[in-house]
Design a protein around this motif. Structure first.
Motif, PDB file in Angstrom:
ATOM      1  N   UNK A  90      27.750 103.264  59.236  1.00 49.18           N
ATOM      2  CA  UNK A  90      27.050 103.698  60.449  1.00 49.18           C
ATOM      3  C   UNK A  90      28.040 104.179  61.505  1.00 49.18           C
ATOM      4  N   UNK A  91      29.236 103.609  61.529  1.00 47.00           N
ATOM      5  CA  UNK A  91      30.242 103.962  62.526  1.00 47.00           C
ATOM      6  C   UNK A  91      31.493 104.494  61.837  1.00 47.00           C
ATOM      7  N   UNK A  92      32.407 105.046  62.661  1.00 50.62           N
ATOM      8  CA  UNK A  92      33.600 105.677  62.109  1.00 50.62           C
ATOM      9  C   UNK A  92      34.722 104.696  61.800  1.00 50.62           C
ATOM     10  N   UNK A  93      34.683 103.511  62.364  1.00 52.66           N
ATOM     11  CA  UNK A  93      35.771 102.566  62.184  1.00 52.66           C
ATOM     12  C   UNK A  93      35.259 101.146  62.320  1.00 52.66           C
ATOM     13  N   UNK A  94      36.108 100.196  61.919  1.00 56.70           N
ATOM     14  CA  UNK A  94      35.756  98.790  62.078  1.00 56.70           C
ATOM     15  C   UNK A  94      35.598  98.436  63.553  1.00 56.70           C
ATOM     16  N   UNK A  95      36.433  99.053  64.402  1.00 60.10           N
ATOM     17  CA  UNK A  95      36.341  98.782  65.834  1.00 60.10           C
ATOM     18  C   UNK A  95      34.991  99.204  66.387  1.00 60.10           C
ATOM     19  N   UNK A  96      34.539 100.393  66.012  1.00 62.51           N
ATOM     20  CA  UNK A  96      33.241 100.874  66.488  1.00 62.51           C
ATOM     21  C   UNK A  96      32.107 100.026  65.914  1.00 62.51           C
ATOM     22  N   UNK A  97      32.259  99.578  64.688  1.00 59.08           N
ATOM     23  CA  UNK A  97      31.234  98.718  64.088  1.00 59.08           C
ATOM     24  C   UNK A  97      31.103  97.415  64.862  1.00 59.08           C
ATOM     25  N   UNK A  98      32.240  96.866  65.299  1.00 59.39           N
ATOM     26  CA  UNK A  98      32.218  95.625  66.081  1.00 59.39           C
ATOM     27  C   UNK A  98      31.589  95.852  67.449  1.00 59.39           C
ATOM     28  N   UNK A  99      31.976  96.939  68.118  1.00 58.24           N
ATOM     29  CA  UNK A  99      31.452  97.205  69.452  1.00 58.24           C
ATOM     30  C   UNK A  99      29.974  97.586  69.411  1.00 58.24           C
ATOM     31  N   UNK A 100      29.541  98.208  68.319  1.00 57.97           N
ATOM     32  CA  UNK A 100      28.129  98.569  68.194  1.00 57.97           C
ATOM     33  C   UNK A 100      27.240  97.339  68.077  1.00 57.97           C
ATOM     34  N   UNK A 101      27.828  96.201  67.690  1.00 56.88           N
ATOM     35  CA  UNK A 101      27.067  94.952  67.571  1.00 56.88           C
ATOM     36  C   UNK A 101      27.015  94.182  68.873  1.00 56.88           C
ATOM     37  N   UNK A 102      27.676  94.705  69.911  1.00 56.02           N
ATOM     38  CA  UNK A 102      27.771  93.997  71.194  1.00 56.02           C
ATOM     39  C   UNK A 102      26.437  93.730  71.886  1.00 56.02           C
ATOM     40  N   UNK A 103      25.382  94.562  71.713  1.00 51.51           N
ATOM     41  CA  UNK A 103      24.110  94.236  72.376  1.00 51.51           C
ATOM     42  C   UNK A 103      23.565  92.844  72.056  1.00 51.51           C
ATOM     43  N   UNK A 104      23.915  92.296  70.902  1.00 50.81           N
ATOM     44  CA  UNK A 104      23.451  90.948  70.586  1.00 50.81           C
ATOM     45  C   UNK A 104      24.142  89.905  71.470  1.00 50.81           C
ATOM     46  N   UNK A 105      25.360  90.199  71.903  1.00 47.57           N
ATOM     47  CA  UNK A 105      26.015  89.316  72.872  1.00 47.57           C
ATOM     48  C   UNK A 105      25.225  89.342  74.178  1.00 47.57           C
ATOM     49  N   UNK A 106      24.729  90.532  74.556  1.00 45.42           N
ATOM     50  CA  UNK A 106      23.933  90.660  75.781  1.00 45.42           C
ATOM     51  C   UNK A 106      22.649  89.843  75.693  1.00 45.42           C
ATOM     52  N   UNK A 107      21.997  89.893  74.535  1.00 46.92           N
ATOM     53  CA  UNK A 107      20.771  89.119  74.356  1.00 46.92           C
ATOM     54  C   UNK A 107      21.067  87.637  74.544  1.00 46.92           C
ATOM     55  N   UNK A 108      22.140  87.168  73.912  1.00 43.83           N
ATOM     56  CA  UNK A 108      22.520  85.766  74.078  1.00 43.83           C
ATOM     57  C   UNK A 108      22.838  85.435  75.522  1.00 43.83           C
ATOM     58  N   UNK A 109      23.518  86.354  76.230  1.00 39.20           N
ATOM     59  CA  UNK A 109      23.864  86.119  77.638  1.00 39.20           C
ATOM     60  C   UNK A 109      22.613  86.009  78.496  1.00 39.20           C
TER      61      UNK A 109
END
Length: 241
Positions: free
Chosen positions: A43-62
Motif C-alpha cells: 500500500x505504501x512505498x516504504x516501511x516508514x510510510x507503512x508505519x506512519x500510515x498506521x498512525x490514525x489508530x494512535x489517535x483513536x487510542x488518544x
C-alpha cells in the motif's frame, strides 16, 4: 496531596480502567498490525510510510484515553465527588488528569511507531524514504498528545464520553467537519485538526493546498488545546460536582 501525588493517583486510577487498557491496546498493537498489513500489500512505498500510515489508530487510542479519564468519574457511582473530596483544588485535579493522559498517550506513541516500523520492515524490508521518520514520528506523538488533551477538555464540558468519542473519532476517520468547512472558507485551516496535520503528514500527503507548516501548525493546535483546557477548568470550578 501534592501535584506530583495527584498525577500519580490519576495514573493509577486510569490504569485500573478496562477502557484505558483497551485504548492502549488499540494505540500500540493496532498500528503494528496495520503497518504489517500495509507493507505486505504494498500500500505504501516504504516501511516508514507503512508505519506512519498506521498512525490514525494512535489517535483513536488518544481520544479514548482523554475521554475515559473524565467520563469514568461521572459513570456508575459518580466517583467525581470522592475525587474532589481527596483533592478539593479542582484545577489541580484537571491538571493531574491532563498530565496523566499526556504521559499515557506519549508512552503509547513512543512504543507504537517504532514497533510499527519494525513490523513493516520485517514484512517488506526498509525500502526508501525513511529519512524523515524520526521527525514525523515525533510530530505524530505531539499530535496524538494534543488530540488526547482536546478530548479530555471536551469531555469535562459534556460530562459524558459518548458525544466526544463519536464526534472526534468520526471527524478523524470518517468525515472531517474541518475539511468540509475548509471548502467554504480557508480560515478552517486554523482549526486544530487541520492546523496540526503537517505534524503527521508529509507535504505531499496533506488534504489541503495551503496547510500550515509543522511548527506554526503545531503551535496553533497547542493554542487550541490550552484554550479548551482553560475553558474546561473554568467550568469545572464553577459548577456542581
Amino acid at each position: 496531596m501534592s501535584a506530583v501525588d495527584a498525577v500519580a493517583a490519576e495514573l493509577r486510577k486510569a490504569l485500573t480502567l478496562p477502557a484505558t487498557l483497551a485504548a492502549l491496546a488499540v494505540a500500540v498493537l493496532g498500528p503494528v498490525a496495520l503497518a504489517a498489513l500495509n507493507a505486505s500489500q504494498g500500500v505504501t512505498d516504504s516501511a516508514a510510510e507503512a508505519a506512519l500510515a498506521a498512525e490514525p489508530l494512535v489517535m483513536v487510542g488518544a481520544i479514548v484515553l482523554g475521554v475515559v479519564a473524565v467520563s469514568s468519574e461521572y459513570s456508575g457511582g459518580r466517583q467525581i465527588a470522592s475525587t474532589f473530596a481527596a483533592m478539593p483544588r479542582r484545577l489541580t485535579v484537571l491538571a493531574a488528569k491532563a498530565a496523566a493522559v499526556a504521559v499515557l498517550v506519549a508512552s503509547a506513541a513512543a512504543v507504537a511507531l517504532p514497533a510499527a516500523l519494525l513490523a513493516a520492515r520485517l514484512v517488506a524490508g526498509p525500502g526508501a524514504g525513511a529519512e524523515d521518520l524520526v521527525g514525523r514520528g515525533v510530530g505524530a506523538g505531539v499530535y496524538a498528545v494534543l488530540t488526547g488533551l482536546i478530548a479530555l477538555a471536551i469531555t469535562v464540558l459534556t460530562r459524558s464520553g459518548v458525544v466526544p468519542i463519536i464526534v472526534l473519532v468520526a471527524n478523524g476517520s470518517v468525515v472531517s467537519v474541518s475539511f468540509l468547512l475548509y471548502q467554504v472558507t480557508p480560515l478552517a485551516r486554523y482549526l486544530p485538526d487541520l492546523a496540526g496535520m503537517r505534524l503527521v503528514a508529509g507535504e505531499d500527503r496533506v488534504a489541503i493546498d495551503d496547510a500550515l507548516a509543522p511548527l506554526p501548525g503545531g503551535l496553533v493546535m497547542a493554542a487550541w488545546t490550552a484554550a479548551l483546557l482553560a475553558v474546561a477548568g473554568a467550568v469545572l470550578v464553577r459548577r456542581d460536582a
